[in-house]
Design an enzyme around this catalytic site. Structure first.
Site, PDB file in Angstrom:
ATOM      1  N   ALA A  82       4.851   6.291   7.723  1.00  0.00           N
ATOM      2  CA  ALA A  82       3.414   5.898   6.763  1.00  0.00           C
ATOM      3  C   ALA A  82       4.040   5.377   5.047  1.00  0.00           C
ATOM      4  O   ALA A  82       3.447   6.284   4.521  1.00  0.00           O
ATOM      5  CB  ALA A  82       2.636   6.358   7.094  1.00  0.00           C
ATOM      6  N   HIS A 128       6.995   7.743  -1.509  1.00  0.00           N
ATOM      7  CA  HIS A 128       8.214   7.545  -1.063  1.00  0.00           C
ATOM      8  C   HIS A 128       9.150   7.076  -1.808  1.00  0.00           C
ATOM      9  O   HIS A 128      10.198   7.437  -2.011  1.00  0.00           O
ATOM     10  CB  HIS A 128       7.687   7.210   0.440  1.00  0.00           C
ATOM     11  CG  HIS A 128       6.986   8.252   0.651  1.00  0.00           C
ATOM     12  ND1 HIS A 128       5.599   7.713   1.533  1.00  0.00           N
ATOM     13  CD2 HIS A 128       6.706   9.436   1.705  1.00  0.00           C
ATOM     14  CE1 HIS A 128       4.932   8.469   2.143  1.00  0.00           C
ATOM     15  NE2 HIS A 128       5.665   9.124   2.063  1.00  0.00           N
ATOM     16  N   VAL A 176       3.293   9.184  -7.399  1.00  0.00           N
ATOM     17  CA  VAL A 176       3.056   7.386  -8.113  1.00  0.00           C
ATOM     18  C   VAL A 176       1.386   7.439  -7.391  1.00  0.00           C
ATOM     19  O   VAL A 176       1.091   7.724  -7.050  1.00  0.00           O
ATOM     20  CB  VAL A 176       4.061   6.932  -7.159  1.00  0.00           C
ATOM     21  CG1 VAL A 176       3.273   5.614  -7.429  1.00  0.00           C
ATOM     22  CG2 VAL A 176       4.967   7.143  -7.294  1.00  0.00           C
ATOM     23  N   LEU A 220      -1.018   7.619  -4.698  1.00  0.00           N
ATOM     24  CA  LEU A 220      -1.104   7.516  -3.977  1.00  0.00           C
ATOM     25  C   LEU A 220      -0.599   8.220  -2.023  1.00  0.00           C
ATOM     26  O   LEU A 220       0.221   9.628  -2.830  1.00  0.00           O
ATOM     27  CB  LEU A 220       0.628   7.007  -3.268  1.00  0.00           C
ATOM     28  CG  LEU A 220       0.337   5.725  -4.096  1.00  0.00           C
ATOM     29  CD1 LEU A 220       1.512   5.200  -4.135  1.00  0.00           C
ATOM     30  CD2 LEU A 220      -1.222   4.840  -3.969  1.00  0.00           C
ATOM     31  N   SER A 221      -0.802   8.466  -0.667  1.00  0.00           N
ATOM     32  CA  SER A 221      -0.669   9.495   0.441  1.00  0.00           C
ATOM     33  C   SER A 221      -1.058   8.942   1.243  1.00  0.00           C
ATOM     34  O   SER A 221      -2.051   7.456   1.076  1.00  0.00           O
ATOM     35  CB  SER A 221      -2.393  10.446  -0.281  1.00  0.00           C
ATOM     36  OG  SER A 221      -1.876  10.911   1.463  1.00  0.00           O
TER      37      SER A 221
HETATM   38  P1  AMP Z   1       4.931  13.063   3.070  1.00  0.00           P
HETATM   39  O1  AMP Z   1       5.387  12.134   3.945  1.00  0.00           O
HETATM   40  O2  AMP Z   1       3.321  13.451   2.204  1.00  0.00           O
HETATM   41  O3  AMP Z   1       5.624  14.135   4.187  1.00  0.00           O
HETATM   42  O4  AMP Z   1       5.659  13.132   1.951  1.00  0.00           O
HETATM   43  C1  AMP Z   1       7.011  13.573   1.577  1.00  0.00           C
HETATM   44  C2  AMP Z   1       8.096  13.546   0.176  1.00  0.00           C
HETATM   45  O5  AMP Z   1       7.007  12.297  -0.544  1.00  0.00           O
HETATM   46  C3  AMP Z   1       7.378  14.627   0.473  1.00  0.00           C
HETATM   47  O6  AMP Z   1       7.769  15.242  -0.896  1.00  0.00           O
HETATM   48  C4  AMP Z   1       5.943  14.360  -1.145  1.00  0.00           C
HETATM   49  O7  AMP Z   1       5.835  15.232  -1.757  1.00  0.00           O
HETATM   50  C5  AMP Z   1       6.231  12.946  -1.598  1.00  0.00           C
HETATM   51  N1  AMP Z   1       5.118  11.811  -1.275  1.00  0.00           N
HETATM   52  C6  AMP Z   1       4.346  11.846  -1.248  1.00  0.00           C
HETATM   53  N2  AMP Z   1       3.001  11.334  -2.041  1.00  0.00           N
HETATM   54  C7  AMP Z   1       3.486  10.658  -3.198  1.00  0.00           C
HETATM   55  C8  AMP Z   1       3.126   9.955  -4.426  1.00  0.00           C
HETATM   56  N3  AMP Z   1       1.769   9.832  -4.209  1.00  0.00           N
HETATM   57  N4  AMP Z   1       4.127   9.786  -5.725  1.00  0.00           N
HETATM   58  C9  AMP Z   1       5.318  11.192  -4.878  1.00  0.00           C
HETATM   59  N5  AMP Z   1       5.972  11.464  -4.378  1.00  0.00           N
HETATM   60  C10 AMP Z   1       5.069  11.634  -2.603  1.00  0.00           C
END
Ligand code: AMP
Length: 292
Positions: A43, A48, A188, A196-197
């Site tokens: 997603a 990312h 970010v 962002l999430s």
């Molecule tokens: P996730 O898919 O949520 O497990 O995140 C995968 C990687 O992306 C992790 O290292 C998170 O810390 C990073 N990540 C998620 N959201 C952000 C963001 N807004 N800014 C920077 N890195 C992010």
């Protein structure tokens, strides 16, 4: 980057088995290529992509793993609801020059089921996110250790957005002498400050506005940090405010070196960590602040 000229390979390849990935990487390594890994749960969004861009700067071959790891979700959590957008993710990664996407099934990663050997996160793993999500960090570290062993990268890139995760991954690398470097990329954000999430897509319009309470609380803590941790916490709570359907889980100010709460008279750089439930969606954020 290595000093050797490494031939690029065309396109982005999606690999679902450990054996195939290892085979492809062995070939690239034999040709002199260095490797960077970006672990994700898919997603994908601009946060990312910032990690992917950093990985491209660091190494010849970028591997992005996309795996929603059941081991790091509790029984009442959103494993089934977690967004899965593999085709769109791969299209976006292709435009960023990612060579390999590793998208294994749960059976590929855990052929003997989930109750196998695990990495234990230790005391800090039971705080903050770990207090609300028992076992989460053991599950996260276990899959990250597996990915490090499968890919054997020189670099792995993580986001500061998940500050406790970064802390625990760095500690695991030190404690277990894992032979790679951890790179961290700043969070970010949307133009209005929302981090962002992948979970932001669950927010309705009103919830999207309420979700700004997290970054606003962090901003208030940063602005009042001169006056010490107690004042910063009070200002953060006031800025978070009261919202229907929003519940603050924790707001803490911690020492970046230990991730333990700072003393009342602490000065210098500290990390403010926040988690809250907005409707049915749990969000986290953090910010470095300077205590006066
Ligand atoms: P996730 O898919 O949520 O497990 O995140 C995968 C990687 O992306 C992790 O290292 C998170 O810390 C990073 N990540 C998620 N959201 C952000 C963001 N807004 N800014 C920077 N890195 C992010």
């Amino acid at each position: 980057m290595s000093g050797i000229v490494v031939e690029p390979t065309a396109g982005t390849r999606v690999v679902t088995t450990i054996a195939e990935l290892r085979g492809l990487l062995a070939g690239r390594r034999a040709a002199g290529a260095s490797i960077a890994l970006v672990p994700t749960m898919g997603a994908l969004h601009d946060g990312h992509f910032a990690l992917v861009r950093r990985a491209r700067e660091l190494a010849d071959v970028v591997v992005v793993s996309i795996f929603v790891n059941p081991l790091q979700f509790g029984p009442a959590e959103d494993l089934d609801r977690y967004p899965r957008t593999l085709d769109a993710d791969v299209d976006a990664l292709a435009t960023l020059g990612v060579e390999l996407v590793f998208a294994p099934s749960a059976a590929e990663m855990y052929p003997d089921g989930p109750s196998s050997t695990r990495v234990v996160a230790g005391a800090v793993g039971g705080l903050y996110e770990g207090a609300s999500r028992p076992g989460h960090f053991d599950g996260m570290l276990t899959v990250v250790a597996k990915l490090f062993n499968i890919v054997a990268p020189e670099f792995a890139v993580f986001g500061q957005k998940d500050a406790q995760q970064v802390f625990l991954v760095r500690r695991m690398v030190r404690d277990l002498d894992l032979p790679l470097a951890i790179e961290v990329v700043p969070t970010v954000r949307e133009h209005d400050g929302l981090a962002l999430s992948s979970r932001n897509r669950f927010l309705g319009d009103a919830e999207r506005t309420t979700a700004l309470a997290l970054s606003e609380a962090l901003g208030a803590a940063a602005e009042s940090a001169d006056e010490g941790p107690a004042e910063a916490l009070a200002e953060a709570a006031a800025a978070f405010g009261d919202h229907d359907g929003a519940e603050l889980d924790y707001f803490v100010i911690v020492d970046p070196e230990t991730l333990l709460p700072v003393a009342g008279d602490a000065t210098g750089p500290a990390l403010a960590l926040v988690a809250a439930r907005i409707g049915a969606t749990r969000l986290i954020d953090n910010r470095v602040i300077e205590l006066g």
